[in-house]
Enzyme design. Structure first.
Site, PDB file in Angstrom:
ATOM      1  N   SER A 128       0.734  -1.230   0.045  1.00 57.56           N
ATOM      2  CA  SER A 128       0.031   0.125   0.010  1.00 57.56           C
ATOM      3  C   SER A 128       0.766   1.211   0.076  1.00 57.56           C
ATOM      4  O   SER A 128       2.008   1.019   0.504  1.00 57.56           O
ATOM      5  CB  SER A 128      -0.933  -0.120   1.101  1.00 57.56           C
ATOM      6  OG  SER A 128      -1.504   1.218   1.380  1.00 57.56           O
ATOM      7  N   TYR A 141      -3.056  -0.173  10.380  1.00 61.56           N
ATOM      8  CA  TYR A 141      -3.158  -0.828   8.826  1.00 61.56           C
ATOM      9  C   TYR A 141      -1.681  -0.234   8.227  1.00 61.56           C
ATOM     10  O   TYR A 141      -0.761  -0.910   7.726  1.00 61.56           O
ATOM     11  CB  TYR A 141      -4.125  -0.017   8.075  1.00 61.56           C
ATOM     12  CG  TYR A 141      -3.823  -0.679   6.705  1.00 61.56           C
ATOM     13  CD1 TYR A 141      -4.577  -1.786   6.197  1.00 61.56           C
ATOM     14  CD2 TYR A 141      -3.499   0.112   5.540  1.00 61.56           C
ATOM     15  CE1 TYR A 141      -4.339  -2.428   4.995  1.00 61.56           C
ATOM     16  CE2 TYR A 141      -3.716  -0.384   4.409  1.00 61.56           C
ATOM     17  CZ  TYR A 141      -4.009  -1.540   3.987  1.00 61.56           C
ATOM     18  OH  TYR A 141      -4.061  -2.054   2.860  1.00 61.56           O
TER      19      TYR A 141
END
Length: 228
Positions: A128, A141
């Site tokens: 990501s 996250y």
């Protein structure tokens, strides 16, 4: 790596980016094990549904025995709980680390000898832009994806002598269920992201930056956080 006639295992293949990756691998001539915690939810034509829960070691080892002809592993399965690190529930932080870091590590450890025994191949880790950008409200996250970025680099070096390349896919928001609350104009098309990722594997790229925001953030990493 040539994807035609490759044998791919895609985790989290029942929806979102994983579903696009599995479908496009079939289109490119690969045999695909579409892995999911509930394989009955896999509805793609041309794939082999495979039970695999990245937080369950027994299911990982069983999947590696079943997909004993694998030459490509795509670590796509992930979770986002929207948990900050200081005020968020510690159990949620642990769940993100278990799913987004320890999960890919365990799956890679299980499939590395399989891929090596089949003459070598590749691993793709879906990461990501938050591997590098760490907003407080998504702290768990971001921390897990940053750890997975380190995992990618370390395993790339460790597995290279065994004929296995390791690549990372970095992307911002995509038009999937995980980003349902994000405005549409801020989300990438997951089909396009999947195509870029697979072309990156074929080209042997160590890293695929799938959208403009990811490229911008990566370029800014060298800047000092205290710079005026």
């Amino acid at each position: 790596m040539e994807l035609k006639n490759a044998v791919a295992v895609v985790t989290g293949a029942n929806r979102g980016l994983g579903r696009h990756l599995a479908a496009q691998l079939v289109e490119r001539g690969a045999k695909v094990y579409a892995a999911a915690r509930r394989p009955e939810t896999v509805d793609l034509p041309g794939v082999v549904p495979l039970r695999l829960d990245v937080t369950d070691e027994e299911s990982i080892l069983a999947a590696a025995r079943t997909a004993s002809d694998a030459t490509l592993l795509v670590n796509n399965a992930g979770i986002s709980t929207g948990t900050p690190l200081i005020t968020g529930a510690l159990d949620a932080v642990r769940l993100e680390m278990d799913t987004n870091f320890f999960g890919p590590l365990a799956v890679t450890r299980a499939f590395a000898p399989v891929i090596e025994s089949n003459g070598g191949g590749s691993v793709l880790n879906v990461l990501s832009v938050l591997s590098w950008l760490h907003p407080a409200d998504l702290g768990a996250y971001a921390a897990a994806k940053a750890a997975a970025w380190a995992l990618t680099g370390a395993t790339r070096e460790e597995l290279a002598p065994r004929g296995i390349t390791v690549s990372a896919l970095h992307v911002g928001y995509m038009d999937t269920g995980m980003a349902a609350g994000v405005p549409a104009d801020q989300k990438a098309d997951p089909a396009s992201v999947a195509a870029k990722a697979l072309s990156g594997i074929e080209a042997g790229l160590p890293e695929v930056l799938a959208d403009d925001i990811t490229r911008h953030v990566k370029q800014s990493l060298a800047a000092s956080p205290n710079a005026a």
